[in-house]
Design a protein around this motif. Structure first.
Motif, mmCIF file in Angstrom:
data_model
loop_
_atom_site.group_PDB
_atom_site.id
_atom_site.type_symbol
_atom_site.label_atom_id
_atom_site.label_comp_id
_atom_site.label_asym_id
_atom_site.label_seq_id
_atom_site.Cartn_x
_atom_site.Cartn_y
_atom_site.Cartn_z
ATOM 1 N N ARG A 74 0.860 -1.186 0.000
ATOM 2 C CA ARG A 74 0.000 0.000 0.000
ATOM 3 C C ARG A 74 0.891 1.229 0.000
ATOM 4 O O ARG A 74 2.096 1.136 0.106
ATOM 5 C CB ARG A 74 -0.933 -0.002 1.204
ATOM 6 N N GLU B 259 0.635 5.802 -0.993
ATOM 7 C CA GLU B 259 0.143 6.799 -1.944
ATOM 8 C C GLU B 259 1.210 7.028 -3.009
ATOM 9 O O GLU B 259 2.273 7.562 -2.710
ATOM 10 C CB GLU B 259 -0.172 8.110 -1.219
ATOM 11 N N PRO B 260 0.947 6.596 -4.244
ATOM 12 C CA PRO B 260 1.957 6.760 -5.291
ATOM 13 C C PRO B 260 2.279 8.230 -5.553
ATOM 14 O O PRO B 260 1.387 9.077 -5.572
ATOM 15 C CB PRO B 260 1.316 6.123 -6.525
ATOM 16 N N ARG C 130 4.781 7.602 -11.616
ATOM 17 C CA ARG C 130 4.507 6.410 -12.421
ATOM 18 C C ARG C 130 5.792 5.954 -13.097
ATOM 19 O O ARG C 130 6.619 6.773 -13.486
ATOM 20 C CB ARG C 130 3.473 6.715 -13.497
ATOM 21 N N ASP D 194 1.049 -4.452 -14.478
ATOM 22 C CA ASP D 194 0.397 -3.151 -14.528
ATOM 23 C C ASP D 194 -0.363 -2.929 -13.221
ATOM 24 O O ASP D 194 -1.126 -3.794 -12.782
ATOM 25 C CB ASP D 194 -0.573 -3.121 -15.717
ATOM 26 N N GLY D 195 -0.125 -1.797 -12.573
ATOM 27 C CA GLY D 195 -0.808 -1.468 -11.324
ATOM 28 C C GLY D 195 -0.025 -1.821 -10.074
ATOM 29 O O GLY D 195 -0.414 -1.425 -8.973
ATOM 30 N N ASP D 196 1.073 -2.568 -10.209
ATOM 31 C CA ASP D 196 1.898 -2.860 -9.036
ATOM 32 C C ASP D 196 2.418 -1.566 -8.441
ATOM 33 O O ASP D 196 2.633 -0.571 -9.151
ATOM 34 C CB ASP D 196 3.104 -3.733 -9.409
ATOM 35 N N LEU D 197 2.653 -1.590 -7.147
ATOM 36 C CA LEU D 197 3.260 -0.468 -6.445
ATOM 37 C C LEU D 197 4.691 -0.848 -6.087
ATOM 38 O O LEU D 197 4.926 -1.920 -5.524
ATOM 39 C CB LEU D 197 2.479 -0.137 -5.174
ATOM 40 N N VAL E 167 6.663 5.645 -3.096
ATOM 41 C CA VAL E 167 5.947 4.591 -3.826
ATOM 42 C C VAL E 167 5.579 5.122 -5.204
ATOM 43 O O VAL E 167 5.142 6.270 -5.326
ATOM 44 C CB VAL E 167 4.669 4.158 -3.059
ATOM 45 N N THR F 109 3.669 3.824 -9.077
ATOM 46 C CA THR F 109 2.816 2.835 -9.740
ATOM 47 C C THR F 109 3.481 2.371 -11.024
ATOM 48 O O THR F 109 3.951 3.184 -11.812
ATOM 49 C CB THR F 109 1.444 3.456 -10.092
ATOM 50 N N VAL G 64 3.193 1.007 -14.705
ATOM 51 C CA VAL G 64 2.211 1.114 -15.779
ATOM 52 C C VAL G 64 2.740 0.338 -16.994
ATOM 53 O O VAL G 64 3.886 0.527 -17.401
ATOM 54 C CB VAL G 64 1.971 2.590 -16.172
#
Length: 141
Positions: free
Chosen positions: A10, A12-13, A16, A51-54, A62, A64, A66
């Motif tokens: 978890r 907050e990104p 990207r 795609d979408g991994d943190l 952190v 994201t 893409v």
């Protein structure tokens, strides 16, 4: 240079990281965030990014992951049997395949395009994110 070393569950990104499929499979590499900042990926070997991994950095940041657009071929068919045959023949050649509702996608390859034309399908060349199926035995993600 900031090092991204592991997946984050978890957070907050703050940016990207856009990568094509082959780059998402590499554990150690230099990359550039969408902000233009150069970073290093130093990930556990065998960890493929989706795609979408943190991703978490040494400093707690952190970002994201893409799936970036790349040259792919996509075949559409209303006939599930035609798609199943295409998936079988692509799999028989150990080709990574993305499966969608009524379509299959693979990295652009004119030989594979010709093979699928021989099966009665018409591959469409395009630029699109490529997120193939992970292996049936791949439970790391």
């Amino acid at each position: 240079m900031q090092r991204f070393t592991h997946l984050a569950e978890r957070g907050e990104p703050t940016g990207r990281l856009v990568l094509a499929f082959e780059r998402r499979r590499k554990a150690r590499q230099r990359a550039v965030l969408d902000s233009g900042e150069a970073v290093a990926l130093v990930l556990p070997r065998g960890l493929g990014l989706r795609d979408g991994d943190l991703l978490a950095a040494d400093d707690g940041r952190v970002v994201t992951v893409v799936a970036g657009p790349e040259a792919v071929s996509t075949v559409h068919a209303d006939d599930p049997k035609a798609l199943a045959r295409a998936a079988y023949h692509l799999g028989n050649r150990h080709v990574a395949v993305q499966v969608g509702d009524g379509w299959l996608r693979y990295l652009a390859d004119h030989v594979l395009d010709d093979m699928l034309r021989g099966l009665g399908l018409e591959p469409k060349s395009e630029q699109a994110p490529f997120e193939p199926e992970s292996g049936a035995y791949d439970h790391a993600h």
